[in-house]
Structure formats: structure tokens, C-alpha cells
Design a protein around this motif. Structure first.
Motif, mmCIF file in Angstrom:
data_model
loop_
_atom_site.group_PDB
_atom_site.id
_atom_site.type_symbol
_atom_site.label_atom_id
_atom_site.label_comp_id
_atom_site.label_asym_id
_atom_site.label_seq_id
_atom_site.Cartn_x
_atom_site.Cartn_y
_atom_site.Cartn_z
ATOM 1 N N ASP A 83 0.832 -1.213 0.000
ATOM 2 C CA ASP A 83 0.000 0.000 0.000
ATOM 3 C C ASP A 83 0.865 1.262 0.000
ATOM 4 O OD1 ASP A 83 -2.340 -1.400 -0.057
ATOM 5 O OD2 ASP A 83 -2.594 -1.415 2.127
ATOM 6 N N SER A 84 2.007 1.186 0.654
ATOM 7 C CA SER A 84 2.894 2.352 0.706
ATOM 8 C C SER A 84 3.784 2.435 -0.523
ATOM 9 C CB SER A 84 3.798 2.293 1.936
ATOM 10 O OG SER A 84 3.039 2.231 3.097
ATOM 11 N N VAL A 86 5.373 2.796 -4.027
ATOM 12 C CA VAL A 86 4.919 3.495 -5.228
ATOM 13 C C VAL A 86 5.601 2.925 -6.484
ATOM 14 C CG1 VAL A 86 4.291 5.622 -4.037
ATOM 15 C CG2 VAL A 86 6.612 5.364 -4.921
ATOM 16 N N ASP A 87 6.295 1.806 -6.337
ATOM 17 C CA ASP A 87 6.997 1.167 -7.461
ATOM 18 C C ASP A 87 7.963 2.123 -8.154
ATOM 19 O OD1 ASP A 87 5.614 -1.600 -7.678
ATOM 20 O OD2 ASP A 87 3.943 -0.209 -7.556
ATOM 21 N N ARG B 261 2.722 11.601 -2.669
ATOM 22 C CA ARG B 261 3.341 10.821 -1.601
ATOM 23 C C ARG B 261 4.611 11.487 -1.081
ATOM 24 N NH1 ARG B 261 2.086 5.339 -1.505
ATOM 25 N NH2 ARG B 261 -0.133 5.217 -1.927
ATOM 26 N N SER B 342 8.442 6.524 -10.800
ATOM 27 C CA SER B 342 7.650 5.313 -11.008
ATOM 28 C C SER B 342 7.081 5.246 -12.432
ATOM 29 C CB SER B 342 6.513 5.251 -9.997
ATOM 30 O OG SER B 342 5.689 4.141 -10.265
ATOM 31 N N LYS B 345 3.276 4.241 -12.173
ATOM 32 C CA LYS B 345 2.354 5.346 -11.844
ATOM 33 C C LYS B 345 2.242 6.315 -13.011
ATOM 34 C CE LYS B 345 1.326 5.206 -7.222
ATOM 35 N NZ LYS B 345 -0.009 5.382 -6.651
#
Lengths: 148, 387
Positions: A83-84, A86-87, B261, B342, B345
Motif C-alpha cells: 500500500d505504501s 509506489v513502485d 506521496r 515510477s 504510476k
């Protein structure tokens, strides 16, 4: 032949035992020490690759338990909070053993526990602190030898 | 040559007839059917990036207390915010660090606010006749404060140098952990999905351009700081290293933690992973050629962070095709590569923006004014430096 990666956790009164000697002599295992960490008076952690006949490995693991040593399979060495995560891939930069990989076309972070040597470099390389290690965790409940 | 206007494309979006592709789909289509087909058939190409963007932060207005206060020192969860503006306005920068808590900074406070959590506000003041109060402490939530908008001086860098470390010690940098003796190479881009690499001369991106910012709609406010469009370009018009930048603005209250984030780079400090996506209207064949760019067409410069100087030595140029393969060759030796931005993303953002446009929720905007096409960087010299 079978190979298994395990972490051994020694309680303060158990870390003077010649464990690897017994694993080699009594159970005929090939032992490769990947990482060792000893906090005097507190606990010792040892990451091992054990190679041998499946029956011998099973017998060796039960011997270790009878000596009051807690055995953890390698899958639990590091835990990634998906869940944390972000890849982003920052952790793969420091993963020498290539247990952590991020590749086209999916660009999903992949973890191969069999390659992990629990070096811990990825923990601080992760910008969102999504990786936790179990290697240095304190022993949860150290059962007395006669109850194990 | 087929040409379209933004107004014509918006009309098609309103009718639900616009053809929208993500930048990777556009590149694939150009490869199979040619650039002409892209120019004729495609109306909009969406891009995306999700990387650490340090030069980010938010203006906040807390509302007035009774009796009122002209805040001069402001802390949010012990992270200092700049309050040298009107009474209850403050700017919280993403990289500002907490006074006590390790690995916690402005970006973390903003993410907590975005997640609906309460944040402790502490403010002090010298007290005036119109603002007599000298201190206040309160728990605030995003929904309860008047305004919270991101205003980021520099985002969406058009390309960025890759990093390696020749020295004999591990370097902990904003480009991630760099292992000694050329142990790894880190790069930060979404490559062929990257917004400013799909319109390298900023033909369609200017002040007022509407875009995807942190999961909401935002805008280009100005050129970004260190905007450097004069950087040398390759045969595809792509600058080989950091070039144009954007200053972006958008409503924090409308954003989503999926695209926002907080980050902490070990040994460096806090930063913010932020999602940005820009739609590129395919007005003509020239723009069709731009959006057809692939990772192999985009090169960047590899810099040695082992030399702690402003002008770090360049160790050559590499394409993102090479960097994204997982290893590159440097001095005949294979070196592992890792991204910091990412890719996954970035594609999610490009797809989400595509969806908004297809559903008619997002119309394209004409730029109000263009961004500077010529600009170079000035250096800062210290007082005692010999000229």
C-alpha cells in the motif's frame, strides 16, 4: 537435494553453541553463512543457506528448535508494504543480490526471497519507508528448550 | 498536411468523439502506421510522470482566531512554515524538515492533511493593535482551513541527468543511494511518457495550460525555476539533460494520496512524489512526430556525483532505452541501473487523463502566453570567490 534459507535467532544463553558444527557433522548439510549479527548479552541472528536431503533438513530444523533456537523461513526476511510502495525502483539500486527487481513492461516491484541476503540496504534506500526487515527483530517468545 | 485547432479538438471531446491515446500507444501507432496516420487520426496524446519533485509546497490560509493573530512563526507538526506574508497565510515547503522528528518533513505534513488527518498548528506572533494575540495552538484538518493550494516553483523537469558515483564511499543523494566505485546508476524520468519530452519545443504548453496535478486538475502558472530550454538537443529535438521546467498550481483539497506521496531520501531529506500529466493536442504532423518519441530517441547525460562540484563531470550520454534495460556499459563494465521515478504510476496517470478527456470531463486549454524559448542558467558565486 534441497536448499532452504533460514534465519536462526539465539537467545542470550544459547549463542555459545557450536550450531553450524552439528549441522554439518550430525546432519550432513552444506551450510553457507550469509549474514551474522550478535548483540552481546541480548541475542544473535544468523542467516543461513542449508543444503541437503529433505529428511536431513527437517531433522536439523527440529534439532535447532530443541536447542531453543527460533527458526524463521527466508520469506519473512523483508516485508514490503504494497500500500505504501509506489513502485519507484529506488530500492533496486542497492540490491546487490537482485532480490528486488523492477522491469519493463509492468514496472511492478518484484521480490524474490530466495535471493535476499537480508543486508538491509533497501530499508533506508526506500523513500516511502515501505520495506521492513525481520532479521534484526527481537525474539518474540523464546521457548525453553524442554517445551520446544 | 492535416491540421487541427484546439477548439476543433474540444468540440470533438464534447461530442465524445475525440481519439485519445497515451504517449506509449502513440509511439507504437507511429511505428506501425507512420506519423501521418497519427496526425490524421489522433486528437490528443496524454503523458504522465510520478517522480520526486523537491521544489513543491502549498500556500495555506488557516482562518482567523478570536482574538486574531498575525502569525510570524508557524509550525505544522513541528515542521516550520514560512509566514512572512499576511496574517494567517503560510507556505509549507515539501523539503522543510521537522524540528525534532526524524525523516519527517513538509511533504509528510501535506500528505497527512490530504489523508484527512489532524495536524498540530503552533503559531507565535509579536502582537499588534489590530492582531493582539501572541500565540495559538490548534489541530487543523484540510477540510476546515480556508485554502490549501499547491504552488510549485519547479516541476516536470524536461529530462534529467542520470547519476553514478566514482568515489570510494556510498553517497546518499536526492538521486537515491549511489554505491561506491560505479556500483549503480540511477535515473529519474518517465521517458517516452514524460510530459515535456512529448512537446520538446513547448508548442502547446504555456502559461495557463490545464493539466493533471496530484490527481486533480491543475495549471501551468509560469515557467519553472532553472528553466533552461537552450540546452543542446539531439536529432529528435530532445534536450540531452535537464532543460525546460514548469511552475504548477492546483487545489490540494481536490488531490489524491494515490498521486501525492511524501518521500524521505536517506542522508538528503524530505521530498514529494507528485503525479503530473499533460495532454498534448496533435495539431499537425510536426506534433505527431513529437508524440511518437520512444525511449531510444531520448538521451540523457550521465553525471559523476562522486565529484562534489557544480559542474559534475559528464561520463557520456545514454538513451532511456539503455537505462531502462536494467544495465548499461561504462568503460567496458556492466553497471546496474535503477529508476527513481515510477514508470507504473506514470502510465496510470496518462491513462487516467485519457479517461477524463474521453468522458468529456477535461477540455484542452489554449496557453495564455508562451514560456520563454531562450534562457540559460546563472551561477551563484560566493563573495570570496576569485573571479
Amino acid at each position: 537435494m534441497k536448499r532452504e534459507r533460514v534465519t536462526l535467532r539465539f537467545s542470550p544463553d544459547a549463542y555459545d553453541k557450536a550450531i553450524t558444527y552439528h549441522l554439518v557433522r550430525d546432519y550432513g548439510l552444506v551450510v553457507n553463512i550469509l549474514r551474522a549479527e550478535i548483540t552481546p548479552g541480548q541475542q544473535g541472528n544468523l542467516l543461513l543457506d542449508l543444503e541437503g536431503e529433505p529428511a536431513d533438513i527437517t531433522a536439523a530444523l527440529s534439532y535447532l528448535s530443541s536447542e531453543g533456537i527460533k527458526v524463521t523461513p527466508s520469506e519473512r526476511q523483508i516485508v514490503i508494504d504494497k500500500d505504501s510502495c509506489v513502485d519507484c525502483g529506488a530500492c533496486t539500486a542497492v540490491c546487490f543480490s537482485q532480490a528486488l527487481l523492477i522491469r519493463a513492461p509492468e514496472w511492478d516491484l518484484a521480490f524474490d526471497p530466495d535471493r535476499c541476503i537480508a543486508c538491509g540496504l533497501c530499508l533506508s534506500a526506500c523513500p516511502v519507508r515501505a520495506i521492513h526487515s525481520k532479521f534484526s527483530d527481537p525474539i518474540e517468545e523464546a521457548p525453553p528448550a524442554d517445551e520446544a | 498536411m492535416a491540421t487541427k485547432t484546439i477548439a476543433e479538438i474540444n468540440e470533438k471531446i464534447r461530442r465524445g468523439e475525440a481519439v485519445v491515446l497515451t504517449a506509449d500507444q502513440a509511439a507504437a501507432m507511429a511505428k506501425e502506421q507512420g506519423v501521418k496516420a497519427v496526425a490524421q487520426q489522433v486528437d490528443v496524446v496524454t503523458t504522465g510522470t510520478f517522480g520526486p519533485m523537491c521544489s513543491s509546497g502549498a500556500f495555506l490560509n488557516f482562518g482567523h482566531s478570536d482574538p486574531p493573530i498575525k502569525m510570524s512563526r508557524v509550525h505544522l507538526n513541528d515542521v516550520p512554515a514560512y509566514a512572512g506574508i499576511a496574517a494567517v497565510d503560510a507556505y509549507l515547503g515539501a523539503t522543510e524538515l521537522s524540528d525534532g522528528r526524524p525523516e519527517y518533513g513538509g511533504a509528510h505534513v501535506l500528505e497527512e492533511l490530504l489523508r484527512g488527518k489532524a495536524v498540530r498548528l503552533r503559531a507565535t506572533a509579536y502582537g499588534t493593535d489590530c492582531y493582539p494575540r501572541s500565540q495559538i495552538e490548534s489541530d487543523i484538518r484540510l477540510a476546515d482551513i480556508n485554502e490549501a493550494f499547491l504552488f510549485n516553483p519547479r516541476n516536470a523537469y524536461q529530462n534529467y541527468g542520470a547519476a553514478v558515483n566514482s568515489s570510494s564511499r556510498t553517497l546518499r543523494t536526492y538521486m537515491g543511494t549511489l554505491l561506491p566505485k560505479f556500483g549503480n546508476v540511477n535515473y529519474s524520468t518517465s521517458g517516452c511518457l514524460s510530459p515535456l519530452l512529448n512537446d520538446p519545443y513547448l508548442r502547446t504548453i504555456g502559461i495557463g495550460t490545464k493539466l493533471f496535478l496530484g490527481g486533480a486538475q491543475g495549471y501551468v502558472a509560469w515557467n519553472g525555476t532553472q528553466h533552461n530550454p537552450s540546452r543542446p538537443r539531439n536529432e529528435h529535438g530532445i534536450p540531452v539533460g535537464g532543460a525546460a521546467t514548469l511552475s504548477l498550481i492546483g487545489d490540494l483539497k481536490a488531490m489524491s494520496p494515490d498521486f501525492f506521496r511524501a518521500a524521505y531520501f536517506d542522508g538528503y531529506g524530505a521530498s514529494l512524489f507528485l503525479g503530473v500529466g499533460i495532454p498534448i493536442p496533435v495539431l499537425d504532423e510536426d506534433l505527431a512526430r513529437c508524440v511518437a518519441v520512444t525511449d531510444h530517441d531520448i538521451q540523457t547525460t550521465l553525471f559523476d556525483y562522486g565529484v562534489a562540484e557544480r559542474n559534475r563531470p559528464s561520463l557520456g550520454t545514454y538513451s532511456y532505452g539503455e537505462l531502462k534495460s536494467g544495465q548499461i556499459l561504462l568503460n567496458g563494465k556492466k553497471i546496474r541501473t535503477a529508476p527513481l521515478s515510477s514508470q507504473k504510476k506514470a502510465l496510470v496517470i496518462a491513462k487516467q487523463l485519457k479517461g477524463w478527456i474521453e468522458q468529456g470531463d477535461f477540455l484542452l486549454s489554449e496557453a495564455v502566453a508562451p514560456l520563454p524559448q531562450q534562457a540559460t542558467l546563472h551561477a551563484l558565486n560566493s563573495k570570496d570567490e576569485v573571479k
